[in-house]
Design an enzyme around this catalytic site. Sequence first.
Site, PDB file in Angstrom:
ATOM      1  N   GLY A  61       8.773   7.621  -0.968  1.00  0.00           N
ATOM      2  CA  GLY A  61       8.146   7.593   0.341  1.00  0.00           C
ATOM      3  C   GLY A  61       8.998   8.215   1.429  1.00  0.00           C
ATOM      4  O   GLY A  61      10.226   8.112   1.416  1.00  0.00           O
ATOM      5  N   GLU A  74       0.809  -1.218   0.000  1.00  0.00           N
ATOM      6  CA  GLU A  74       0.000   0.000   0.000  1.00  0.00           C
ATOM      7  C   GLU A  74       0.843   1.270   0.000  1.00  0.00           C
ATOM      8  O   GLU A  74       0.392   2.321  -0.467  1.00  0.00           O
ATOM      9  CB  GLU A  74      -0.949   0.003   1.200  1.00  0.00           C
ATOM     10  CG  GLU A  74      -2.098  -0.994   1.093  1.00  0.00           C
ATOM     11  CD  GLU A  74      -1.723  -2.358   1.649  1.00  0.00           C
ATOM     12  OE1 GLU A  74      -0.509  -2.651   1.813  1.00  0.00           O
ATOM     13  OE2 GLU A  74      -2.651  -3.143   1.931  1.00  0.00           O
ATOM     14  N   ASP A  84      11.752   6.238   3.779  1.00  0.00           N
ATOM     15  CA  ASP A  84      13.181   6.298   3.436  1.00  0.00           C
ATOM     16  C   ASP A  84      13.590   7.769   3.362  1.00  0.00           C
ATOM     17  O   ASP A  84      13.921   8.290   2.302  1.00  0.00           O
ATOM     18  CB  ASP A  84      13.435   5.592   2.115  1.00  0.00           C
ATOM     19  CG  ASP A  84      13.082   4.112   2.184  1.00  0.00           C
ATOM     20  OD1 ASP A  84      13.788   3.369   2.876  1.00  0.00           O
ATOM     21  OD2 ASP A  84      12.084   3.707   1.559  1.00  0.00           O
ATOM     22  N   ARG A 144      10.116  -5.764   3.284  1.00  0.00           N
ATOM     23  CA  ARG A 144      10.881  -6.622   4.194  1.00  0.00           C
ATOM     24  C   ARG A 144      10.057  -7.117   5.383  1.00  0.00           C
ATOM     25  O   ARG A 144      10.503  -8.013   6.098  1.00  0.00           O
ATOM     26  CB  ARG A 144      12.137  -5.892   4.678  1.00  0.00           C
ATOM     27  CG  ARG A 144      13.199  -5.728   3.592  1.00  0.00           C
ATOM     28  CD  ARG A 144      14.489  -5.139   4.150  1.00  0.00           C
ATOM     29  NE  ARG A 144      15.570  -5.202   3.188  1.00  0.00           N
ATOM     30  CZ  ARG A 144      15.916  -4.211   2.358  1.00  0.00           C
ATOM     31  NH1 ARG A 144      15.218  -3.090   2.386  1.00  0.00           N
ATOM     32  NH2 ARG A 144      16.912  -4.346   1.509  1.00  0.00           N
ATOM     33  N   HIS A 154       3.704   1.719  -1.718  1.00  0.00           N
ATOM     34  CA  HIS A 154       3.950   1.965  -3.138  1.00  0.00           C
ATOM     35  C   HIS A 154       2.670   2.444  -3.822  1.00  0.00           C
ATOM     36  O   HIS A 154       2.704   3.324  -4.693  1.00  0.00           O
ATOM     37  CB  HIS A 154       4.423   0.683  -3.827  1.00  0.00           C
ATOM     38  CG  HIS A 154       5.688   0.122  -3.290  1.00  0.00           C
ATOM     39  ND1 HIS A 154       5.726  -1.047  -2.566  1.00  0.00           N
ATOM     40  CD2 HIS A 154       6.976   0.545  -3.385  1.00  0.00           C
ATOM     41  CE1 HIS A 154       6.977  -1.318  -2.239  1.00  0.00           C
ATOM     42  NE2 HIS A 154       7.752  -0.369  -2.710  1.00  0.00           N
ATOM     43  N   VAL A 172       3.022   5.135   4.931  1.00  0.00           N
ATOM     44  CA  VAL A 172       1.794   4.349   5.045  1.00  0.00           C
ATOM     45  C   VAL A 172       2.061   3.230   6.044  1.00  0.00           C
ATOM     46  O   VAL A 172       3.096   2.545   5.966  1.00  0.00           O
ATOM     47  CB  VAL A 172       1.362   3.777   3.682  1.00  0.00           C
ATOM     48  CG1 VAL A 172       0.139   2.879   3.835  1.00  0.00           C
ATOM     49  CG2 VAL A 172       1.080   4.913   2.701  1.00  0.00           C
TER      50      VAL A 172
END
Length: 280
Positions: free
Chosen positions: A147, A35, A150, A187, A37, A176
């Site tokens: 995002g 979600e 990161d 991951r 991405h 998210v």
Amino acid sequence: MQVVSTIKEVKDLVKQWKSEGQTIGFVPTMGYLHEGHGSLITSARQDNSKVVVSIFVNPKQFGPTEDFDSYPHDLEKDRRICENLGADLIFHPAPEEMYPKDFYTHVHMSVLTEELCGSSRPGHFNGVCTVVNKLFHIVQPDHAYFGQKDAQQLAVIKQMVKDLSMDVKVVGCPIVREEDGLAKSSRNTYLSAEERKAAKIVSETIRMGENIVKAGETDAKKLVAAMEATIETEPLAQIEYVKAVDGLTMKPITKIKSQTLVAIAVFIGKTRLIDNFIVE
């Protein structure tokens, strides 16, 4: 929606779109989409005529002991997600398409890459900058979406675009999260049931840190100590770093102020998780 694997195919489509006056939104990913991405693709869809998603597990940003060989893949699931969200093109190249045997060029950045993930993952951001630079040249996007999870990567890419006078606007999108607060990550699938429960300590520590700052704490050392103490209450958690840095330079700070980035990296078992918040 099309799925292509060669640089030429992407460039031919981009040339056509540009000739028609279309704008291009670009979402670079390593696949196994979730979600998080999806929110980037949705933002790209809202802002642009065409949306390109790259799915490429970039070997140059993985260290020799990291999880390149085991990184999760599911192209068919990714294709369905992209199509449902309105993407126009998936670029899914093989490593040899991006890095042929006579590939000798790399993009290096200093200063912003020296702390946080840059200090614990030597060479990681050289790999990130190299692949994103190349993807930008291939796709020629008007907007590119990344995002906030990161956060250091986002800052690094914005700096690269500025330094190299690249004609693309980099758009940062909010983190998210799962229902229990854990930041969405490919991951997360590595976690066992027991580790998944333990992983809640990561987002709980972030919320606790935010509350400490909202209560008026400005001493970075005290904030970091309180957050470390919280993580240490979870037996399965091992701290890699908890740091407060300037949100633009990534340099450590002593006083919390506006645009401070508070970031953590924690191992739950063998799985490395990151999270952060920015002081507004």
